[in-house]
Design an enzyme around this catalytic site. Structure first.
Site, mmCIF file in Angstrom:
data_model
loop_
_atom_site.group_PDB
_atom_site.id
_atom_site.type_symbol
_atom_site.label_atom_id
_atom_site.label_comp_id
_atom_site.label_asym_id
_atom_site.label_seq_id
_atom_site.Cartn_x
_atom_site.Cartn_y
_atom_site.Cartn_z
ATOM 1 N N MET A 2 -3.818 64.795 -33.404
ATOM 2 C CA MET A 2 -5.133 65.279 -33.819
ATOM 3 C C MET A 2 -6.258 64.477 -33.172
ATOM 4 S SD MET A 2 -4.882 67.948 -35.721
ATOM 5 C CE MET A 2 -6.461 68.102 -36.559
ATOM 6 N N GLY A 3 -6.165 63.155 -33.253
ATOM 7 C CA GLY A 3 -7.206 62.300 -32.704
ATOM 8 C C GLY A 3 -7.320 62.455 -31.191
ATOM 9 N N VAL B 187 -6.373 58.887 -38.688
ATOM 10 C CA VAL B 187 -5.041 58.304 -38.914
ATOM 11 C C VAL B 187 -4.401 58.930 -40.147
ATOM 12 C CG1 VAL B 187 -5.734 56.128 -37.849
ATOM 13 C CG2 VAL B 187 -5.854 56.365 -40.341
ATOM 14 N N SER C 71 -9.927 71.765 -39.682
ATOM 15 C CA SER C 71 -8.818 72.715 -39.740
ATOM 16 C C SER C 71 -8.591 73.388 -38.408
ATOM 17 C CB SER C 71 -9.065 73.777 -40.805
ATOM 18 O OG SER C 71 -7.996 74.706 -40.778
ATOM 19 N N LYS D 155 -12.322 71.524 -47.656
ATOM 20 C CA LYS D 155 -11.109 71.619 -46.828
ATOM 21 C C LYS D 155 -9.875 71.809 -47.717
ATOM 22 C CE LYS D 155 -8.140 71.376 -43.409
ATOM 23 N NZ LYS D 155 -7.086 70.447 -43.478
ATOM 24 N N HIS E 173 -9.813 75.340 -48.814
ATOM 25 C CA HIS E 173 -9.378 76.116 -47.633
ATOM 26 C C HIS E 173 -7.849 76.151 -47.590
ATOM 27 C CE1 HIS E 173 -7.653 76.115 -43.576
ATOM 28 N NE2 HIS E 173 -8.636 76.927 -43.211
ATOM 29 N N ASN E 174 -7.219 74.998 -47.755
ATOM 30 C CA ASN E 174 -5.761 74.947 -47.686
ATOM 31 C C ASN E 174 -5.121 75.694 -48.854
ATOM 32 O OD1 ASN E 174 -6.429 73.256 -45.563
ATOM 33 N ND2 ASN E 174 -4.722 71.874 -45.935
ATOM 34 N N GLU F 158 -5.243 79.198 -48.027
ATOM 35 C CA GLU F 158 -4.231 79.405 -46.985
ATOM 36 C C GLU F 158 -2.844 79.627 -47.621
ATOM 37 O OE1 GLU F 158 -4.310 76.303 -43.863
ATOM 38 O OE2 GLU F 158 -2.169 76.083 -44.239
ATOM 39 N N TYR F 159 -2.500 78.821 -48.615
ATOM 40 C CA TYR F 159 -1.217 78.988 -49.321
ATOM 41 C C TYR F 159 -1.140 80.400 -49.912
ATOM 42 C CZ TYR F 159 0.483 74.077 -49.565
ATOM 43 O OH TYR F 159 0.987 72.826 -49.295
ATOM 44 N N ARG G 142 -5.071 79.307 -83.383
ATOM 45 C CA ARG G 142 -5.434 77.897 -83.327
ATOM 46 C C ARG G 142 -6.090 77.452 -84.634
ATOM 47 N NH1 ARG G 142 -9.248 76.513 -80.053
ATOM 48 N NH2 ARG G 142 -8.475 74.437 -79.539
HETATM 49 P P1 NDP Z 1 -0.466 61.184 -38.200
HETATM 50 O O1 NDP Z 1 -0.875 61.652 -39.541
HETATM 51 O O2 NDP Z 1 0.960 61.336 -37.812
HETATM 52 O O3 NDP Z 1 -0.888 59.652 -38.046
HETATM 53 C C1 NDP Z 1 -0.574 58.912 -36.891
HETATM 54 C C2 NDP Z 1 -1.726 58.030 -36.495
HETATM 55 O O4 NDP Z 1 -2.098 57.165 -37.567
HETATM 56 C C3 NDP Z 1 -1.372 57.153 -35.324
HETATM 57 O O5 NDP Z 1 -2.500 57.010 -34.493
HETATM 58 C C4 NDP Z 1 -1.023 55.844 -36.002
HETATM 59 O O6 NDP Z 1 -1.150 54.729 -35.174
HETATM 60 C C5 NDP Z 1 -2.062 55.812 -37.079
HETATM 61 N N1 NDP Z 1 -1.745 54.906 -38.172
HETATM 62 C C6 NDP Z 1 -0.813 55.080 -39.143
HETATM 63 N N2 NDP Z 1 -0.823 54.043 -39.999
HETATM 64 C C7 NDP Z 1 -1.780 53.193 -39.560
HETATM 65 C C8 NDP Z 1 -2.272 51.934 -40.031
HETATM 66 N N3 NDP Z 1 -1.789 51.368 -41.135
HETATM 67 N N4 NDP Z 1 -3.263 51.343 -39.327
HETATM 68 C C9 NDP Z 1 -3.763 51.920 -38.213
HETATM 69 N N5 NDP Z 1 -3.344 53.104 -37.746
HETATM 70 C C10 NDP Z 1 -2.370 53.739 -38.399
HETATM 71 O O7 NDP Z 1 -1.377 61.864 -37.064
HETATM 72 P P2 NDP Z 1 -1.946 63.341 -36.894
HETATM 73 O O8 NDP Z 1 -2.665 63.313 -35.614
HETATM 74 O O9 NDP Z 1 -0.913 64.370 -37.149
HETATM 75 O O10 NDP Z 1 -2.988 63.487 -38.101
HETATM 76 C C11 NDP Z 1 -4.099 62.613 -38.252
HETATM 77 C C12 NDP Z 1 -4.849 63.000 -39.503
HETATM 78 O O11 NDP Z 1 -5.303 64.342 -39.377
HETATM 79 C C13 NDP Z 1 -3.998 62.974 -40.773
HETATM 80 O O12 NDP Z 1 -4.789 62.511 -41.829
HETATM 81 C C14 NDP Z 1 -3.622 64.410 -40.982
HETATM 82 O O13 NDP Z 1 -3.368 64.712 -42.329
HETATM 83 C C15 NDP Z 1 -4.871 65.121 -40.485
HETATM 84 N N6 NDP Z 1 -4.695 66.484 -40.034
HETATM 85 C C16 NDP Z 1 -3.608 66.846 -39.314
HETATM 86 C C17 NDP Z 1 -3.448 68.152 -38.886
HETATM 87 C C18 NDP Z 1 -2.261 68.530 -38.075
HETATM 88 O O14 NDP Z 1 -2.119 69.732 -37.776
HETATM 89 N N7 NDP Z 1 -1.406 67.592 -37.673
HETATM 90 C C19 NDP Z 1 -4.437 69.189 -39.185
HETATM 91 C C20 NDP Z 1 -5.592 68.691 -39.860
HETATM 92 C C21 NDP Z 1 -5.688 67.408 -40.290
HETATM 93 P P3 NDP Z 1 0.094 54.222 -34.267
HETATM 94 O O15 NDP Z 1 0.077 55.088 -33.037
HETATM 95 O O16 NDP Z 1 -0.207 52.811 -33.977
HETATM 96 O O17 NDP Z 1 1.342 54.422 -35.074
#
Ligand code: NDP
Length: 477
Positions: A13-14, A74, A128, A182, A185-186, A189-190, A446
């Site tokens: 995502m990031g 994260v 989303s 959000k 929204h989910n 979606e369900y 009641r």
């Molecule tokens: P993940 O939820 O799998 O999280 C992985 C990331 O979190 C990695 O960059 C990891 O770093 C970092 N991380 C985990 N623990 C720590 C910690 N203690 N300190 C610092 N960094 C940490 O990644 P996604 O990209 O799937 O999702 C990111 C967010 O977006 C989540 O909150 C998720 O719920 C939300 N989201 C996801 C969607 C999807 O379709 N996947 C859709 C919409 C929202 P490292 O690489 O070092 O392990």
């Protein structure tokens, strides 16, 4: 040069959000706990725009122009708190921390309050659209202060999905409002997914259609008022054949639906707020039942009606009837979801523009649908609309659909096809329509057993009847 925004947390995502920002010409600072993800991003996608990779929190913060805007993407929960604590001490008054993960809105409210004390803006933001959305244009739901949106809004609007040139991003409201919306929204979606799944089950169970035939039905529906992402992908899933067995894909998938928890949150909060979101609740419970393997093992083979598929005129009109039942049930699902947003807004003092919410759900997100434009229009015409079901066009659509809706639910009941979504939506509609509800009797009960008192239709005040004195038989000692 400094970056206008930074992203920390570069999993799917990031990474995609950062690339989306860079592709739109913004200079993006990059950071991730483990350095490799940062290096990989620059190596693989560095030519897509301007990135400033950083390998320490200090370096990351120093590469940002002021006010600094740090997007945290994260794992939700404790990792988010840990990352906030890593960066907050390095930031200065007026800087902005964005949590774009799937946080619970109560956590967002807590974090926002704590960071406000420290002079920082905290913006809990719903995103989303999954990883594709993050890259090509998601629906973005930022909460937080108005000031933070002044700097952040233009960036987010720039990278969001667009419908008719309108960005699928708007400032939802203070503190946890964005994550709350959000969450709903989910939940919707369900509900939407469950209703579509029930439609499939009905077409198969009552008409004996094969998945590929049902895919065609969904494709046709997708050219009309049900036009939506979820109907579109449903047709694709149903048309898909499993390569290994040659069977319809849907028949080789274990029928136990999983969940990550946002649907459950929606229902829990619905209960707390005392707002009926029965369609969302049934969708969550339907997933729970599907996953209760032992229970289903025990229940399989319990007696039910013999399922003779429909024939004649009933069979001919059935698919159209299901389309109408689906449309009407879907209106109920959205009506309930929007009522929950209204109730959350009232509880937490957010002034949420429901029409704007419908507008930003028109594109980018999982529930994107043509129909959301009608919801937008309904709230634009009447911002204080008590329920979508009373708005002109929806009222008419449900009226035109209701004979089919009732007939589909009775067919399901007669054939023993479980349709909790359709049934509860219809029951909600009938409850809403009712002149009088049997709740009057519940109040009587009641008062009888617990002296809980009741209010009367003809006089103000609360009343209690001395039931024993009015002929209640003495219970034996
Ligand atoms: P993940 O939820 O799998 O999280 C992985 C990331 O979190 C990695 O960059 C990891 O770093 C970092 N991380 C985990 N623990 C720590 C910690 N203690 N300190 C610092 N960094 C940490 O990644 P996604 O990209 O799937 O999702 C990111 C967010 O977006 C989540 O909150 C998720 O719920 C939300 N989201 C996801 C969607 C999807 O379709 N996947 C859709 C919409 C929202 P490292 O690489 O070092 O392990």
């Amino acid at each position: 040069t400094k970056a206008s925004i930074g992203v920390t947390g570069l999993a799917v995502m990031g990474r995609n959000l950062a690339r989306n920002l860079a592709r739109h010409g913004h200079i993006v600072a990059l950071h991730n706990r483990s350095e490799q993800r940062t290096r990989d991003l620059v190596e693989q996608f560095g030519d897509e725009g301007q990135f400033i990779p950083a390998y320490s929190a200090r370096e990351f913060v120093d590469s940002l122009e002021r006010p600094r805007q740090v997007v945290i993407m994260v794992k939700a929960g404790a990792p988010t708190d840990a990352v906030i604590e890593e960066f907050a001490p390095l930031l200065e008054k007026g800087d902005v921390i964005v949590d774009a993960g799937n946080a619970h809105f109560a956590d967002t409210r807590r974090r926002e309050a704590a960071l406000r004390e420290r002079g920082l803006h905290f913006v809990g933001t719903g995103v989303s659209g999954g990883e594709e959305g993050a890259l090509h244009g998601p629906s973005i739901m930022p909460g937080g202060s108005k000031e933070s949106y002044a700097s952040l809004g233009p960036l987010f609007e720039d990278i969001s999905a667009k419908v008719d040139g309108v960005p699928c991003c708007t400032h939802i409201g203070p503190d946890g409002a964005g994550h709350f919306v959000k969450m709903v929204h989910n939940g919707i979606e369900y509900s939407d997914m469950q209703l579509i799944a029930e439609s499939f089950d009905l077409l198969r169970g009552a008409l004996g259609y094969e998945p590929a035939q049902i895919a065609e039905v969904f494709r046709t529906w997708n050219t009309g008022r049900l036009d939506s992402y979820l109907i579109e992908i449903t047709a694709e899933v149903l048309a898909h054949t499993d390569a290994a067995t040659g069977k319809p894909f849907v028949d080789i998938v274990a029928d136990q639906a999983e969940q990550k928890g946002t649907g459950r949150w929606t229902v829990q909060i619905g209960l707390d707020l005392g707002v009926s979101i029965s369609g969302i609740a049934e969708a969550v419970f339907a997933r729970s039942l599907s996953g209760s393997v032992g229970l289903r093992e025990a229940g399989r083979g319990l007696p039910g009606p013999t399922r003779a598929p429909l024939s004649g005129a009933a069979a001919e009109s059935f698919a159209d009837d299901v389309e109408r039942a689906l449309y009407a049930s879907k209106i109920v699902a959205y009506a309930q979801g929007f009522n929950q947003i209204q109730a959350g807004g009232a509880e937490y003092g957010w002034d949420i523009d429901l029409g704007a919410v419908a507008s930003i759900w028109r594109g980018g997100c999982i529930i994107r649908a043509k129909f959301l434009d009608d919801i937008r229009a309904a709230y634009a015409a009447e911002p204080k609309l008590p329920t979508l079901l009373t708005s002109g066009d929806f009222r008419k659509a449900v009226d035109e659909a209701q004979d089919s809706w009732r007939s589909v639910v009775s067919t399901a009941v007669r054939l023993g096809i479980p349709t909790p979504g359709f049934s509860t939506a219809l029951a909600y509609y009938d409850g809403l329509r009712a002149e009088r509800l049997p709740a009057a009797l519940v109040q009587g009960q009641r008062d009888f057993f617990g002296a809980h008192t009741y209010r009367r239709t003809d006089r103000d005040g609360s009343f209690h009847t001395a039931w024993a004195a009015e002929g209640r038989p003495e219970s034996p000692a």
